[in-house]
Design a protein around this motif. Structure first.
Motif, PDB file in Angstrom:
ATOM      1  N   ASN A  97       0.836  -1.201   0.000  1.00  8.81           N
ATOM      2  CA  ASN A  97       0.000   0.000   0.000  1.00  8.81           C
ATOM      3  C   ASN A  97       0.869   1.249   0.000  1.00  8.81           C
ATOM      4  N   HIS A  98       0.447   2.238  -0.758  1.00  8.80           N
ATOM      5  CA  HIS A  98       1.186   3.498  -0.757  1.00  8.80           C
ATOM      6  C   HIS A  98       0.344   4.668  -0.267  1.00  8.80           C
ATOM      7  N   SER A  99      -0.957   4.511  -0.196  1.00 12.48           N
ATOM      8  CA  SER A  99      -1.841   5.632   0.155  1.00 12.48           C
ATOM      9  C   SER A  99      -1.638   6.129   1.580  1.00 12.48           C
ATOM     10  N   MET A 100      -1.620   5.222   2.536  1.00 12.31           N
ATOM     11  CA  MET A 100      -1.432   5.624   3.929  1.00 12.31           C
ATOM     12  C   MET A 100      -0.068   6.258   4.128  1.00 12.31           C
ATOM     13  N   LEU A 101       0.946   5.689   3.506  1.00 11.99           N
ATOM     14  CA  LEU A 101       2.286   6.264   3.621  1.00 11.99           C
ATOM     15  C   LEU A 101       2.331   7.659   3.008  1.00 11.99           C
ATOM     16  N   SER A 102       1.625   7.861   1.895  1.00  6.75           N
ATOM     17  CA  SER A 102       1.551   9.204   1.294  1.00  6.75           C
ATOM     18  C   SER A 102       0.971  10.199   2.290  1.00  6.75           C
ATOM     19  N   ALA A 103      -0.099   9.811   2.964  1.00  2.15           N
ATOM     20  CA  ALA A 103      -0.739  10.691   3.947  1.00  2.15           C
ATOM     21  C   ALA A 103       0.191  10.970   5.124  1.00  2.15           C
ATOM     22  N   ILE A 104       0.891   9.962   5.583  1.00  2.93           N
ATOM     23  CA  ILE A 104       1.822  10.135   6.706  1.00  2.93           C
ATOM     24  C   ILE A 104       2.959  11.075   6.319  1.00  2.93           C
ATOM     25  N   LEU A 105       3.520  10.890   5.140  1.00  3.17           N
ATOM     26  CA  LEU A 105       4.608  11.758   4.683  1.00  3.17           C
ATOM     27  C   LEU A 105       4.140  13.201   4.516  1.00  3.17           C
ATOM     28  N   PHE A 106       2.932  13.359   4.008  1.00  2.00           N
ATOM     29  CA  PHE A 106       2.353  14.697   3.871  1.00  2.00           C
ATOM     30  C   PHE A 106       2.168  15.331   5.250  1.00  2.00           C
ATOM     31  N   PHE A 107       1.569  14.591   6.176  1.00  2.00           N
ATOM     32  CA  PHE A 107       1.351  15.086   7.535  1.00  2.00           C
ATOM     33  C   PHE A 107       2.682  15.483   8.173  1.00  2.00           C
ATOM     34  N   ARG A 108       3.662  14.609   8.029  1.00  2.18           N
ATOM     35  CA  ARG A 108       4.970  14.854   8.626  1.00  2.18           C
ATOM     36  C   ARG A 108       5.607  16.132   8.076  1.00  2.18           C
ATOM     37  N   ARG A 109       5.357  16.407   6.804  1.00  2.00           N
ATOM     38  CA  ARG A 109       5.933  17.594   6.174  1.00  2.00           C
ATOM     39  C   ARG A 109       5.408  18.876   6.816  1.00  2.00           C
ATOM     40  N   TYR A 110       4.165  18.870   7.295  1.00  2.00           N
ATOM     41  CA  TYR A 110       3.529  20.096   7.792  1.00  2.00           C
ATOM     42  C   TYR A 110       3.306  20.145   9.294  1.00  2.00           C
ATOM     43  N   VAL A 111       3.439  19.052   9.989  1.00  2.00           N
ATOM     44  CA  VAL A 111       3.068  19.023  11.407  1.00  2.00           C
ATOM     45  C   VAL A 111       3.910  19.983  12.246  1.00  2.00           C
ATOM     46  N   ASP A 112       5.192  20.065  11.995  1.00  2.00           N
ATOM     47  CA  ASP A 112       6.034  20.974  12.787  1.00  2.00           C
ATOM     48  C   ASP A 112       5.646  22.430  12.565  1.00  2.00           C
ATOM     49  N   GLU A 113       5.396  22.776  11.319  1.00  2.00           N
ATOM     50  CA  GLU A 113       4.989  24.146  11.015  1.00  2.00           C
ATOM     51  C   GLU A 113       3.677  24.493  11.720  1.00  2.00           C
ATOM     52  N   VAL A 114       2.746  23.565  11.717  1.00  2.00           N
ATOM     53  CA  VAL A 114       1.462  23.800  12.392  1.00  2.00           C
ATOM     54  C   VAL A 114       1.659  23.889  13.897  1.00  2.00           C
ATOM     55  N   PHE A 115       2.416  22.977  14.461  1.00  2.00           N
ATOM     56  CA  PHE A 115       2.615  22.977  15.915  1.00  2.00           C
ATOM     57  C   PHE A 115       3.425  24.167  16.401  1.00  2.00           C
ATOM     58  N   ASP A 116       4.221  24.768  15.520  1.00  2.00           N
ATOM     59  CA  ASP A 116       5.000  25.950  15.893  1.00  2.00           C
ATOM     60  C   ASP A 116       4.185  27.240  15.823  1.00  2.00           C
ATOM     61  N   GLU A 117       2.955  27.150  15.333  1.00  2.00           N
ATOM     62  CA  GLU A 117       2.084  28.339  15.237  1.00  2.00           C
ATOM     63  C   GLU A 117       1.828  28.875  16.639  1.00  2.00           C
ATOM     64  N   GLU A 118       2.111  30.147  16.853  1.00  2.00           N
ATOM     65  CA  GLU A 118       1.970  30.757  18.173  1.00  2.00           C
ATOM     66  C   GLU A 118       0.566  31.280  18.443  1.00  2.00           C
ATOM     67  N   ASP A 119      -0.142  31.675  17.411  1.00  2.00           N
ATOM     68  CA  ASP A 119      -1.508  32.164  17.565  1.00  2.00           C
ATOM     69  C   ASP A 119      -2.443  30.968  17.769  1.00  2.00           C
ATOM     70  N   ASP A 120      -3.130  30.919  18.899  1.00  2.00           N
ATOM     71  CA  ASP A 120      -3.966  29.761  19.230  1.00  2.00           C
ATOM     72  C   ASP A 120      -5.052  29.483  18.197  1.00  2.00           C
ATOM     73  N   LEU A 121      -5.705  30.530  17.719  1.00  2.00           N
ATOM     74  CA  LEU A 121      -6.774  30.337  16.745  1.00  2.00           C
ATOM     75  C   LEU A 121      -6.208  29.831  15.419  1.00  2.00           C
ATOM     76  N   GLN A 122      -5.085  30.395  14.987  1.00  2.00           N
ATOM     77  CA  GLN A 122      -4.456  29.912  13.752  1.00  2.00           C
ATOM     78  C   GLN A 122      -3.970  28.475  13.920  1.00  2.00           C
ATOM     79  N   TYR A 123      -3.450  28.160  15.104  1.00  2.00           N
ATOM     80  CA  TYR A 123      -3.017  26.786  15.386  1.00  2.00           C
ATOM     81  C   TYR A 123      -4.185  25.817  15.208  1.00  2.00           C
ATOM     82  N   GLU A 124      -5.335  26.157  15.779  1.00  2.00           N
ATOM     83  CA  GLU A 124      -6.517  25.286  15.662  1.00  2.00           C
ATOM     84  C   GLU A 124      -6.965  25.151  14.212  1.00  2.00           C
ATOM     85  N   LYS A 125      -6.996  26.248  13.499  1.00  2.00           N
ATOM     86  CA  LYS A 125      -7.459  26.215  12.101  1.00  2.00           C
ATOM     87  C   LYS A 125      -6.483  25.466  11.206  1.00  2.00           C
ATOM     88  N   LYS A 126      -5.209  25.709  11.382  1.00  2.00           N
ATOM     89  CA  LYS A 126      -4.203  25.010  10.585  1.00  2.00           C
ATOM     90  C   LYS A 126      -4.184  23.512  10.912  1.00  2.00           C
TER      91      LYS A 126
END
Length: 134
Positions: A97-126
């Motif tokens: 299977n490649h679909s789940m791995l695609s989703a995991i790699l995509f998530f991994r690419r953006y998770v740090d950027e989202v978690f580093d968001e300092e504005d609480d509302l933007q953090y929730e929306k992102k």
């Protein structure tokens, strides 16, 4: 070995490499967005949703471009793509299977950027947008 990654095979055409597929997907995404005026639609959506336009557009575009990223799976390469370069790395025909791995790699690419968001509302929306797209 990264240059040997295949995305698609066809009995009457040469195999398409994963990087070529990424590039072509991005090209067509940009072409469709530009020819249909979709950037304004995306911007309105992100404005209504309350998330930064650039982040929103980037994450949507990357979701499309990265849709086959999980094809880096050695089992997928060997058993599905018949890619002999991955023979020694393949471990299981049932784990192709490649679909789940695609989703995991995509998530991994953006998770740090989202978690580093300092504005609480933007953090929730992102965070919501990231999870929604995954």
């Amino acid at each position: 070995m990264i240059n040997n990654l295949l995305s698609h095979i066809h009995p009457h055409k040469p195999p398409e490499k994963l990087q070529e597929h990424r590039d072509l997907t991005e090209k067509y995404f940009d072409l469709i967005v530009n020819s249909k005026g979709l950037r304004k639609v995306f911007d309105r959506f992100f404005d209504e949703f309350g998330v930064d336009r650039e982040f929103g557009f980037r994450i949507v575009k990357e979701a499309v471009v990265m849709h086959d990223e999980g094809k880096v799976n050695p089992n997928f390469q060997y058993y599905i793509m018949k890619n002999e370069a991955f023979k020694d790395l393949a471990t299981s025909k049932s784990d192709t299977n490649h679909s789940m791995l695609s989703a995991i790699l995509f998530f991994r690419r953006y998770v740090d950027e989202v978690f580093d968001e300092e504005d609480d509302l933007q953090y929730e929306k992102k965070s919501f947008l990231l999870l929604l797209i995954c």
